[in-house]
Design an enzyme around this catalytic site. Sequence first.
Site, PDB file in Angstrom:
ATOM      1  N   LYS A   1      35.756  38.764  39.899  1.00 37.52           N
ATOM      2  CA  LYS A   1      37.296  38.646  39.858  1.00 37.52           C
ATOM      3  C   LYS A   1      38.441  40.120  39.543  1.00 37.52           C
ATOM      4  CE  LYS A   1      39.828  34.543  39.472  1.00 37.52           C
ATOM      5  NZ  LYS A   1      38.913  33.266  41.252  1.00 37.52           N
TER       6      LYS A   1
HETATM    7  N1  GLU Z   1      40.602  32.544  44.809  1.00 36.25           N
HETATM    8  C1  GLU Z   1      39.638  31.779  45.184  1.00 36.25           C
HETATM    9  C2  GLU Z   1      38.617  31.437  43.908  1.00 36.25           C
HETATM   10  O1  GLU Z   1      38.660  30.924  43.143  1.00 36.25           O
HETATM   11  C3  GLU Z   1      38.530  32.409  46.196  1.00 36.25           C
HETATM   12  C4  GLU Z   1      37.832  32.738  45.801  1.00 36.25           C
HETATM   13  C5  GLU Z   1      36.961  33.994  47.275  1.00 36.25           C
HETATM   14  O2  GLU Z   1      37.209  32.793  48.347  1.00 36.25           O
HETATM   15  O3  GLU Z   1      36.474  34.496  47.545  1.00 36.25           O
HETATM   16  O4  GLU Z   1      37.803  29.958  43.550  1.00 36.25           O
END
Ligand code: GLU
Length: 420
Positions: free
Chosen positions: A110
Site C-alpha cells: 500500500k
Molecule cells: N485499493 C483497492 C483495495 O484496497 C484496490 C487495490 C488494487 O487494485 O491493487 O483493495
Amino acid sequence: MTADNATKHTSPFDEVNARIDSAAGLAGVPEEALPLLKTPYREIRVQIPLFSNGRLQQLTGYRIQHNAARGPYKGGIRYHPHVDLEEVRSLASLMTWKTALVNIPFGGAKGGVAVDPYKLSESELYDLTVTFFSRIAMILGPSRDIPAPDMGTNAKVMGWAMASYGRMNGHTPAVVTGKPLELGGSVGREDATGKGVVIVTEQWARHEGRDLKGAHVVIQGFGNVGSFAALHFEAKGAKVIAVNDIRGAIKNDRGLAIGSLMEHVKETGSVAGFKEADELDSAEILYQKCDYLVPAALGGVITGENAGRIQAAVVVEAANHPVTPEGEEGLHKAGIIMLPDLIANAGGVTVSYFEWVQNIQQFAWDAEKVAVELDRILGGAFTQVLEFSEKNGCTLRQACFALALKRVYEASRARGYIRI
Ligand code: GLU
C-alpha cells in the site's frame, strides 16, 4: 481513541496483527513463523516538494511492500490527510491477506501521501503524482510492485503514474492498474469494488435462504466504492435508504434513486441537497435501522464505543478495516454478522489482476468476460470462506485470515524463506 482501548491496541497495524494471531491456530501456521509473516518486507518514505502559486509545501509519501511470497506486491495509493506510516502498514498487510484469500498471484502493498487532494488544483495533483511516482519508481514494476487507486486517487491519477514510470522505463501499462481505458485500463475496473461488495452480500443472503429484493441498505461514504455498491444493490432490487459523504447525509425509506443521485453528485460534488430525499444528521448514518450496513469510507469507524448503537443485521465491510477488534466484539455479542473486508471489497483488486493479465498479453477482454471471471473468483473464494467457517465453527473473519495465512505460509516455505 480512549485511554482504555489505546492500552489494548495501539495502532491499526497492531489490530490487523491481532487478527492474524487469532487465525494462526486454525491455519495450522506455527507461532514461530508469525513475526515474519506480520512484518513488512520494505517500507519507503519519500519527500515530495510541491511548488504552487509561489508557495512551497513539503509533503510526505509512503510505499510499504508487505509480502511478495505469492507474487508481485499489489495495492492501492491513497491520498488523504490521515495517511501515516502505521495506517499504510496495516493496509499493506491487509492486501497480502486479501490477494491470498481470492487466490490471485500477488502479494500485498500500500502507499499514500498525507494530503487533502480536494484542496489541490488539477495541476498540483499532477505535479504531486509525478514527483511521488518518480521517487518510488525504483521499487515498482509489473513483476515487482503494481499500484492501483485507493481513497483520493482515481484512473486519471493512475494514468499520470504510468506515464511517470514510463519516462524512465519505457511504456509499461502493466506497472499500474485502475488506469483509464485509453491507456490499457480494463472494462469493469471502475465499479469492480462496489460490484464485488454486492456479489458477496447476495451470496451471503442466498446462503441464508434469502435474496436482496426489498432489503434495506445504508451506506457510509458515496465515493467510488459506496456509489457503485449502491448502484449494484439497487439493480438487485434492494432499497438503499440512506447514504452520506463528508458534506452531508440523506435518507428516503422508499429507496434513493441511485442513478439520479450519482448525477446530482457529479453536478454538485456531494449527496447533500438531493431533492428526492430528506436530510439526515451525518453523525447518525451508522445507527440507522437496516438489513445491511455498508461502511464504505475510512477505517476504524465501528469501535468498542459505538458498536452497541448499530441496528443492522449484517455489516458489509466495503472499506478496509472499518471495524476495530473491540467493535467486532460488540457486534458479535449483539449477533450482528460481519462480511469481512478481505472478501467483501476484494472485487477491485480482482479486476486489477484481470487488467494486469490483459496488459501483459496485450489483449483486451470484453465486459462479459470480466463479469464472468469476477463472479467465478470472488464467488469461489467466498464459498471456501463459508465452508471453512462452518467446518471449524469460527467467524467469517477468522476463516478469511486462516485461509489466507495458510497460502502465504505455504508459498514462503516453498520458496525456502521459511524452513519450519
Ligand atoms: N485499493 C483497492 C483495495 O484496497 C484496490 C487495490 C488494487 O487494485 O491493487 O483493495
